[in-house]
Enzyme design. Structure first.
Site, PDB file in Angstrom:
ATOM      1  N   LYS A 190      27.426   6.036  46.644  1.00 26.68           N
ATOM      2  CA  LYS A 190      27.453   4.640  47.092  1.00 26.68           C
ATOM      3  C   LYS A 190      27.442   4.620  48.621  1.00 26.68           C
ATOM      4  CE  LYS A 190      31.146   2.073  47.428  1.00 26.68           C
ATOM      5  NZ  LYS A 190      31.223   1.572  48.820  1.00 26.68           N
ATOM      6  N   VAL A 202      29.205   5.123  40.701  1.00 25.43           N
ATOM      7  CA  VAL A 202      29.784   4.633  39.442  1.00 25.43           C
ATOM      8  C   VAL A 202      29.846   3.107  39.535  1.00 25.43           C
ATOM      9  CG1 VAL A 202      31.785   4.737  37.908  1.00 25.43           C
ATOM     10  CG2 VAL A 202      31.110   6.751  39.241  1.00 25.43           C
ATOM     11  N   GLN A 207      27.048   7.993  54.629  1.00 22.13           N
ATOM     12  CA  GLN A 207      28.232   8.817  54.896  1.00 22.13           C
ATOM     13  C   GLN A 207      28.048  10.223  54.305  1.00 22.13           C
ATOM     14  OE1 GLN A 207      32.545   7.683  54.491  1.00 22.13           O
ATOM     15  NE2 GLN A 207      32.316   8.576  52.457  1.00 22.13           N
ATOM     16  N   ARG A 253      37.090  -2.207  47.997  1.00 22.38           N
ATOM     17  CA  ARG A 253      36.976  -3.544  48.597  1.00 22.38           C
ATOM     18  C   ARG A 253      36.614  -4.617  47.565  1.00 22.38           C
ATOM     19  NH1 ARG A 253      35.083  -0.475  53.393  1.00 22.38           N
ATOM     20  NH2 ARG A 253      36.604  -0.897  55.026  1.00 22.38           N
ATOM     21  N   HIS A 310      39.859   3.953  42.066  1.00 21.93           N
ATOM     22  CA  HIS A 310      39.255   3.290  40.911  1.00 21.93           C
ATOM     23  C   HIS A 310      38.509   4.355  40.113  1.00 21.93           C
ATOM     24  CE1 HIS A 310      35.666   3.632  43.330  1.00 21.93           C
ATOM     25  NE2 HIS A 310      36.175   2.863  44.272  1.00 21.93           N
ATOM     26  N   GLU A 311      37.865   3.931  39.041  1.00 21.48           N
ATOM     27  CA  GLU A 311      37.215   4.886  38.140  1.00 21.48           C
ATOM     28  C   GLU A 311      36.171   5.753  38.888  1.00 21.48           C
ATOM     29  OE1 GLU A 311      38.296   5.657  35.236  1.00 21.48           O
ATOM     30  OE2 GLU A 311      36.659   7.023  34.710  1.00 21.48           O
ATOM     31  N   GLY A 312      35.534   5.181  39.913  1.00 27.11           N
ATOM     32  CA  GLY A 312      34.560   5.962  40.696  1.00 27.11           C
ATOM     33  C   GLY A 312      35.219   7.179  41.322  1.00 27.11           C
ATOM     34  N   HIS A 313      36.408   6.974  41.932  1.00 30.50           N
ATOM     35  CA  HIS A 313      37.120   8.112  42.523  1.00 30.50           C
ATOM     36  C   HIS A 313      37.528   9.112  41.433  1.00 30.50           C
ATOM     37  CE1 HIS A 313      38.357   4.955  45.622  1.00 30.50           C
ATOM     38  NE2 HIS A 313      37.779   5.877  46.367  1.00 30.50           N
TER      39      HIS A 313
HETATM   40  O1  PAF Z   1      34.674   7.280  51.728  1.00 32.80           O
HETATM   41  C1  PAF Z   1      35.865   7.234  52.103  1.00 32.80           C
HETATM   42  O2  PAF Z   1      36.756   6.857  51.364  1.00 32.80           O
HETATM   43  C2  PAF Z   1      36.224   7.655  53.522  1.00 32.80           C
HETATM   44  O3  PAF Z   1      35.227   7.288  54.418  1.00 32.80           O
HETATM   45  C3  PAF Z   1      36.542   9.155  53.653  1.00 32.80           C
HETATM   46  C4  PAF Z   1      35.351  10.031  53.328  1.00 32.80           C
HETATM   47  C5  PAF Z   1      37.692   9.497  52.709  1.00 32.80           C
HETATM   48  C6  PAF Z   1      36.977   9.459  55.074  1.00 32.80           C
HETATM   49  O4  PAF Z   1      38.092   8.730  55.454  1.00 32.80           O
END
Ligand code: PAF
Length: 281
Positions: A149, A176, A153, A187, A34-37
């Site tokens: 977000k 974003v 992690q 999701r 999505h736009e965030g990625h």
């Molecule tokens: O944030 C994610 O999409 C996942 O946890 C990652 C960092 C790609 C690891 O699978």
């Protein structure tokens, strides 16, 4: 744009780039972009000459009752988006390529992973750190970009990178959001239109909590309750609302210093996370 599915080919490709003196940024994703990625790709482009996007739905970070098999997948669309956004290469390995049948080695961070999502998703961060370490070894990057977000992690990956001496600079990007404030997430595609509106209560409650703290509220319990109530009254089921130190992720009793209010809540079966940082003033 090169599309690579084998680890050895990925390493060869990255080694060749490095020999030509080109720096590499990696954007690890599970696809369903999505736009965030895509904004992570934009950021990556500012920090390196070449950008590798990884598309891999990592089985080891899903619990037995979680949505691994149902996780949205849209490879062709993702490849087109990466191409359009100017990625140099996409690494899209199969689970068998990433994990040998008898794989028995894990990478585990044991401090920052304990609370928040680590408590409700046992083993999740062990899966994340293991796969990110493997993706670093496959793509050989100078820089890796992650979104805030997934704040916990990002912190866990920063710690792993430091502790294991990966020569990779971790860059964190602000969350974003969709126009109405919902944090972008793959999701979100599970949400019905009315659940999507209900889920806006997460952001609203976090923003009100921030204002209350700025206006002098010092009681962490009251703030947690107001965030919880705000989300529950819109039909969300709270997994957790925690107020933690933004660096070490330990719960705080006093609302001073740099803190993070982090939330996980279910709307129907969809678990959403979000957070807000409140910097010391
Ligand atoms: O944030 C994610 O999409 C996942 O946890 C990652 C960092 C790609 C690891 O699978």
């Amino acid at each position: 744009m090169k599309i690579i599915s084998k680890i050895a080919d990925m390493q060869k490709f990255s080694t060749a780039l490095r020999r030509k003196g080109r720096s590499i940024a990696v954007v690890p994703t599970m696809g369903c972009l999505h736009e965030g990625h895509l904004m992570l790709i934009d950021t990556a482009k500012k920090h390196a000459d070449s950008v590798i996007v990884t598309l891999f739905v990592n089985p080891t970070q899903f619990g037995p009752k979680e949505d691994f098999s149902k996780y949205p997948r849209q490879l062709e669309k993702d490849l087109a988006l990466c191409r359009k956004r100017g990625a140099t290469a996409v690494f899209t390995p199969s689970p068998d390529e990433m994990y040998s049948k008898d794989a028995s080695t894990w990478v585990e961070e044991v401090q920052l992973s304990r609370g928040l999502c680590g408590k409700s998703r046992p083993g999740h961060f062990r899966g994340v750190t293991t796969v990110v370490a493997k993706l670093f070894n496959a793509t050989l990057p100078d820089v890796a970009v992650f979104g805030k977000k997934d704040y916990q992690q990002a912190k866990v990956i920063q710690r792993m990178t430091r502790d294991l001496n990966f020569p990779v600079r971790i860059i964190l990007q602000e969350t974003v959001r969709e126009k109405e404030g919902l944090a972008m997430s793959s999701r979100n595609s599970y949400l019905s239109p009315d659940r999507r509106i209900a889920a806006l209560s997460i952001r609203r409650s976090l923003e009100s909590a921030k204002s209350a703290i700025r206006n002098g509220e010092k009681n962490a319990g009251r703030i947690r309750k107001s965030v919880s109530d705000g989300i529950s009254s819109s039909g969300g089921r709270i997994d957790y609302v925690e107020i933690v130190d933004a660096d070490n992720l330990e719960p705080v009793a006093k609302l001073t210093g740099n803190i993070l209010i982090a939330v996980a809540a279910f709307f129907d079966k969809t678990r959403l996370i979000d957070n807000i940082e409140i910097k010391y003033w």
